[in-house]
Scaffold this motif. Structure first.
Motif, mmCIF file in Angstrom:
data_model
loop_
_atom_site.group_PDB
_atom_site.id
_atom_site.type_symbol
_atom_site.label_atom_id
_atom_site.label_comp_id
_atom_site.label_asym_id
_atom_site.label_seq_id
_atom_site.Cartn_x
_atom_site.Cartn_y
_atom_site.Cartn_z
ATOM 1 N N ASN A 5 -9.427 -32.844 -22.674
ATOM 2 C CA ASN A 5 -8.974 -31.873 -21.956
ATOM 3 C C ASN A 5 -7.597 -31.463 -22.832
ATOM 4 O OD1 ASN A 5 -9.020 -29.518 -20.047
ATOM 5 N ND2 ASN A 5 -7.438 -30.642 -19.145
ATOM 6 N N GLU A 6 -6.734 -32.486 -22.895
ATOM 7 C CA GLU A 6 -5.529 -32.211 -23.760
ATOM 8 C C GLU A 6 -5.628 -31.480 -25.426
ATOM 9 O OE1 GLU A 6 -2.771 -35.294 -21.637
ATOM 10 O OE2 GLU A 6 -3.932 -35.910 -23.400
ATOM 11 N N ARG A 8 -8.566 -29.775 -26.264
ATOM 12 C CA ARG A 8 -8.934 -28.416 -26.130
ATOM 13 C C ARG A 8 -7.859 -27.470 -25.819
ATOM 14 N NH1 ARG A 8 -14.033 -27.545 -24.902
ATOM 15 N NH2 ARG A 8 -14.311 -29.399 -23.771
ATOM 16 N N LYS A 9 -7.025 -28.131 -24.901
ATOM 17 C CA LYS A 9 -6.052 -26.878 -24.573
ATOM 18 C C LYS A 9 -4.939 -26.899 -25.845
ATOM 19 C CE LYS A 9 -1.987 -26.358 -21.447
ATOM 20 N NZ LYS A 9 -1.566 -25.263 -22.228
ATOM 21 N N SER A 10 -4.509 -27.958 -26.567
ATOM 22 C CA SER A 10 -3.700 -27.771 -27.871
ATOM 23 C C SER A 10 -4.412 -27.158 -28.824
ATOM 24 C CB SER A 10 -3.584 -29.347 -28.638
ATOM 25 O OG SER A 10 -3.014 -29.922 -27.506
ATOM 26 N N VAL A 11 -5.714 -27.033 -28.954
ATOM 27 C CA VAL A 11 -6.602 -25.977 -29.957
ATOM 28 C C VAL A 11 -6.270 -24.614 -29.692
ATOM 29 C CG1 VAL A 11 -8.796 -25.279 -30.693
ATOM 30 C CG2 VAL A 11 -7.960 -27.980 -30.761
ATOM 31 N N GLN A 12 -6.639 -24.494 -28.079
ATOM 32 C CA GLN A 12 -6.516 -22.925 -27.752
ATOM 33 C C GLN A 12 -5.194 -22.534 -27.758
ATOM 34 O OE1 GLN A 12 -8.237 -23.502 -23.667
ATOM 35 N NE2 GLN A 12 -10.296 -23.251 -24.413
ATOM 36 N N ASP A 13 -3.911 -23.361 -27.250
ATOM 37 C CA ASP A 13 -2.635 -22.831 -27.444
ATOM 38 C C ASP A 13 -2.276 -22.450 -29.079
ATOM 39 O OD1 ASP A 13 -2.585 -23.403 -24.675
ATOM 40 O OD2 ASP A 13 -1.225 -25.178 -24.946
ATOM 41 N N LYS A 14 -2.631 -23.232 -29.996
ATOM 42 C CA LYS A 14 -2.361 -23.006 -31.321
ATOM 43 C C LYS A 14 -3.034 -21.761 -31.837
ATOM 44 C CE LYS A 14 -1.623 -24.492 -35.721
ATOM 45 N NZ LYS A 14 -0.437 -23.572 -36.237
ATOM 46 N N PHE A 15 -4.433 -21.507 -31.388
ATOM 47 C CA PHE A 15 -5.206 -20.297 -31.555
ATOM 48 C C PHE A 15 -4.361 -19.041 -31.030
ATOM 49 C CE2 PHE A 15 -8.038 -16.859 -29.895
ATOM 50 C CZ PHE A 15 -8.308 -16.620 -31.133
ATOM 51 N N ARG A 43 -14.841 -15.161 -30.533
ATOM 52 C CA ARG A 43 -14.880 -16.079 -29.526
ATOM 53 C C ARG A 43 -14.495 -17.597 -30.251
ATOM 54 N NH1 ARG A 43 -20.496 -15.910 -28.905
ATOM 55 N NH2 ARG A 43 -20.271 -14.448 -26.813
ATOM 56 N N LEU A 44 -13.808 -18.204 -29.420
ATOM 57 C CA LEU A 44 -13.514 -19.661 -29.781
ATOM 58 C C LEU A 44 -13.658 -20.859 -28.864
ATOM 59 C CD1 LEU A 44 -10.713 -20.717 -31.776
ATOM 60 C CD2 LEU A 44 -10.127 -21.553 -29.599
ATOM 61 N N VAL A 45 -14.393 -21.558 -29.414
ATOM 62 C CA VAL A 45 -14.902 -22.936 -28.514
ATOM 63 C C VAL A 45 -14.311 -24.036 -29.052
ATOM 64 C CG1 VAL A 45 -16.908 -21.529 -27.279
ATOM 65 C CG2 VAL A 45 -17.162 -23.056 -29.373
ATOM 66 N N VAL A 46 -14.600 -25.149 -28.375
ATOM 67 C CA VAL A 46 -14.167 -26.622 -28.776
ATOM 68 C C VAL A 46 -15.454 -27.454 -28.573
ATOM 69 C CG1 VAL A 46 -12.706 -28.771 -28.718
ATOM 70 C CG2 VAL A 46 -11.600 -26.530 -28.839
ATOM 71 N N PHE A 129 -12.297 -31.877 -36.413
ATOM 72 C CA PHE A 129 -11.012 -32.688 -36.189
ATOM 73 C C PHE A 129 -11.265 -33.903 -35.437
ATOM 74 C CE2 PHE A 129 -11.311 -30.040 -32.392
ATOM 75 C CZ PHE A 129 -10.511 -30.698 -31.521
ATOM 76 N N ASN A 130 -10.291 -34.598 -35.578
ATOM 77 C CA ASN A 130 -10.407 -35.835 -34.480
ATOM 78 C C ASN A 130 -9.046 -36.291 -34.193
ATOM 79 O OD1 ASN A 130 -8.865 -37.670 -36.655
ATOM 80 N ND2 ASN A 130 -10.739 -37.310 -37.961
ATOM 81 N N TYR A 131 -9.292 -37.352 -33.079
ATOM 82 C CA TYR A 131 -7.994 -37.634 -32.336
ATOM 83 C C TYR A 131 -8.281 -38.921 -32.030
ATOM 84 C CZ TYR A 131 -10.418 -35.614 -28.445
ATOM 85 O OH TYR A 131 -11.354 -35.567 -27.318
ATOM 86 N N GLU A 132 -7.297 -40.044 -31.761
ATOM 87 C CA GLU A 132 -7.414 -41.308 -31.097
ATOM 88 C C GLU A 132 -6.854 -41.382 -29.609
ATOM 89 O OE1 GLU A 132 -5.417 -43.854 -33.888
ATOM 90 O OE2 GLU A 132 -7.474 -44.245 -34.982
ATOM 91 N N ASP A 133 -7.328 -42.234 -28.982
ATOM 92 C CA ASP A 133 -6.664 -42.605 -27.699
ATOM 93 C C ASP A 133 -6.902 -43.967 -27.632
ATOM 94 O OD1 ASP A 133 -8.885 -41.975 -24.962
ATOM 95 O OD2 ASP A 133 -9.335 -41.932 -27.085
#
Length: 135
Positions: A5-6, A8-15, A43-46, A129-133
């Motif tokens: 969720n975070e 997705r929000k980061s991608v949308q905010d940057k866009f 249209r932008l999707v993640v 893209f990728n990310y770690e948790d």
């Protein structure tokens, strides 16, 4: 270490910040009415792809990597040439292409011309893209 969720929000905010008022746009699963065929829009999707555990260890000390992609669809009126679609697709690719922010690492963007679709001329721009948790 973002959650889906975070991320997705980061991608949308940057866009939203970088796209500004370039065209109207639709975000994933938002209430949106498709414009008339004489209006350009995006249209932008993640989309998530793969999630894997990358280290062993105790709970709260194990790393997980998630792979995902931003997919942006560019729609321009048909019979107006390709220069505007090319420009918009390039601008979209440049927003994410090889960037890093908010714990997200983006690879090279890929642009594909789809052609006529639903009364519009369409391009797709995809950037994995990728990310770690840690859990």
């Amino acid at each position: 270490m973002p959650t889906l969720n975070e991320a997705r929000k980061s991608v949308q905010d940057k866009f939203i910040a970088d796209w500004a008022a370039e065209t109207i746009f639709d975000l994933d699963n938002d209430d949106f009415d498709t414009p008339e065929p004489d209006v350009k829009w995006v249209r932008l999707v993640v989309r998530t792809k793969v999630r894997k555990q990358t280290t062993l260890g105790r709970v709260s000390n194990r790393k997980f990597q998630s792979d995902a992609a931003v997919v942006a669809q560019v729609f321009v009126p048909v019979e107006t040439g390709t220069s505007e679609a090319d420009r918009l697709a390039t601008k979209l690719a440049n927003i994410f292409d090889g960037t890093r922010f908010d714990g997200l690492s983006f690879l090279a963007a890929e642009t594909r011309e789809v052609g006529e679709s639903g009364g519009f001329h369409q391009y797709n721009v995809t950037c994995s893209f990728n990310y770690e948790d840690i859990k």
